[in-house]
Design a protein around this motif. Structure first.
Motif, PDB file in Angstrom:
ATOM      1  N   HIS A 278       0.851  -1.190   0.000  1.00  6.58           N
ATOM      2  CA  HIS A 278       0.000   0.000   0.000  1.00  6.58           C
ATOM      3  C   HIS A 278       0.888   1.242   0.000  1.00  6.58           C
TER       4      HIS A 278
ATOM      5  N   SER B 290      -1.319   4.846  -5.651  1.00  6.92           N
ATOM      6  CA  SER B 290      -1.622   3.443  -5.401  1.00  6.92           C
ATOM      7  C   SER B 290      -0.402   2.590  -5.699  1.00  6.92           C
TER       8      SER B 290
ATOM      9  N   ASP C 245      -3.024  -2.266  -3.082  1.00 10.04           N
ATOM     10  CA  ASP C 245      -3.815  -1.199  -3.695  1.00 10.04           C
ATOM     11  C   ASP C 245      -4.353  -1.643  -5.052  1.00 10.04           C
TER      12      ASP C 245
END
Length: 481
Positions: free
Chosen positions: A251, A258, A281
């Motif tokens: 993440h 992202s 993400d």
């Protein structure tokens, strides 16, 4: 058992590792021990060296350095090389041998620069703390025949604090014949970089069976076009495989962007297969961030992608002013309940790119999730023979295409004339989101793929079985036949 505990995917083990010949059994063996002395000859456990650096200064081609259990408070530079005649120099941990970089000056715990025929096996590499552009293991220049196997790398902190970094900075030779297999990388802070990265003039490589988790940016990244190599013609990672890896909880915690579990960015002729990417993400991304960079010849196949916060698989440059993504293929992947944060990215996202093929993918979306997002720059790609499913039903599931919102696959087919042989159906997944997920023998995905599909050389399904068992290839990552 949930994905975060058990998801896996077995890949080929050490496909690039050359077998040791019988004559190498006579090669020297050296020993390093916390109780040793660098004044010793290092030739037996009773006369071991004290420091690993002594071995990295003195080991001879074809030799093996056995590092006894204990903690070695060092940051290391490999100053020796093996060769094609005598073989690798192997640095191998015996039991739990920890290389601890705490309170030692330097950005990298192990550094290789222009070294050849080296193996680093089985170490616990920890505490590269508060660095700026540092790595647990870093390769530079024109290293050749290097195997990094079964190491655990963690507590790498700071900015651009990476696990394994391969930087091909030499325009003439680059870095080649590299195997990065079976390593675990976690609790690293690679932002704004990647936990495991190959960048620049890097070619003929294998990244396999690694477990990357809990990092604050991209998990695994294969890159070109960033100017790491001064010659644009060779500043591209190429001719490599990313196979059988597991990546989770990557993440980005920085600019609000992202982080994908696996990324191919500006690289060429890369195969990404049989990986598991979950709870990141983004699952898998094929991009070309740098203007002028070209991502081509990338195969994303037979992967299991699930429960990611955003898109499951994304292909194409983010902006029209970025590089080019062309001639790539996304095929026979299974995507399950991605986009858990319900963005507009969709399970499968197509961005700026042309001449790319998306086929034979099984996309099972959660309720209220966009199944396919085809953005403005994706109009010259081909998508067909996919299986789509959503609990929203055949007339309620959402497809976005070039800014328009279509409800139901038939609506998309009529308006856009794409995915004409794709179907909307419940794939009858067994234990989705778990390690032993499979297909019900009555699944409509079985024998429903492109009848013209031919597996690539050596291609198998996600579990390692033959890619085609029945009359046609199955849709998705596994083959039931």
């Amino acid at each position: 058992m949930g994905v975060a505990d058990a998801c896996g995917g077995d890949g080929d083990r050490h496909a690039w590792v050359e077998p040791l010949e019988g004559r190498r059994l006579l090669a020297a063996t050296f020993y390093v021990s916390p109780h040793g002395n660098d004044a010793n000859p290092g030739t037996d456990p009773q006369h071991a060296w004290r420091h690993i650096q002594q071995a990295m200064d003195a080991a001879t081609p074809g030799s093996t350095v056995l590092v006894m259990p204990g903690v070695y408070n060092e940051k290391l530079t490999v100053n020796v090389s093996g060769n094609a005649t005598d073989g690798y120099i192997t640095f191998q941990a015996q039991g739990r041998a920890t290389i601890n970089g705490a309170r030692i000056v330097g950005q990298n715990i192990i550094n290789l620069n222009n070294q050849n025929y080296i193996q680093i096996i089985g170490f616990n590499i920890v505490n590269d703390l508060r660095v700026s552009d540092g790595s647990g293991i870093r390769m530079n220049g024109h290293d050749d025949h290097v195997n990094i196997l079964n190491n655990t790398i963690h507590a790498i902190t700071g900015t651009n604090a990476m696990g394994i970094t391969v930087y091909g900075t030499d325009p003439a030779q680059g870095i080649s014949n590299v195997v990065i297999d079976g390593n675990q990388i976690f609790n690293c802070q690679p932002f704004e970089s990647e936990a495991l990265t190959l960048n620049g003039n890097v070619h003929e490589f294998q990244v396999s069976n690694n477990f990357v988790h809990d990092v604050n940016d991209i998990g695994i990244d294969v890159i070109g076009g960033e100017g790491l190599d001064a010659d644009p013609a060779t500043d591209v990672a190429r001719n490599g495989t990313v196979v059988g890896n597991r990546v989770t909880r990557a993440h980005q915690r920085g600019f609000g962007g992202s982080a994908a579990g696996i990324v191919v960015d500006g690289a060429q002729d890369i195969t990404v297969e049989r990986n598991t990417s979950w709870a990141n993400d983004v699952g898998i991304e094929v991009n070309a961030v740098e203007p002028g960079a070209t991502t081509s010849g990338v195969m994303v196949c037979d992967n299991y992608v699930c429960l990611n916060w955003g898109a499951g698989i994304s292909i194409g440059a983010t902006l029209q002013t970025d590089g080019t993504v062309t001639g790539c293929q996304v095929s026979n992947n299974t995507l399950y309940h991605d986009n858990t944060r319900h963005t507009t990215a969709g399970e499968l996202r197509l961005q700026w790119g042309s001449g790319n093929t998306i086929e034979n993918n099984l996309v099972s979306a959660a309720r209220g999730t966009i199944v396919l997002d085809g953005e403005a720059g994706s109009l010259s790609n081909t998508s067909d023979f996919n299986l789509f499913f959503s609990p929203d039903g055949p007339t309620g599931c959402r497809f976005l295409w070039n800014g328009s919102d279509y409800r139901g696959l038939q609506s998309l087919q009529t308006a856009v004339q794409m995915d004409m042989n794709s179907v909307f159906a419940n794939p009858l997944l067994i234990n989705p989101g778990g390690a032993r997920w499979s297909l019900n023998p009555r699944s409509p995905a079985i024998n429903a793929g492109d009848p013209a599909f031919t597996p690539g050389a050596g291609e198998t399904d996600y579990r390692g079985d033959a890619r085609v068992l029945g009359s046609r290839v199955d849709i998705g990552a596994i083959e039931v036949g």
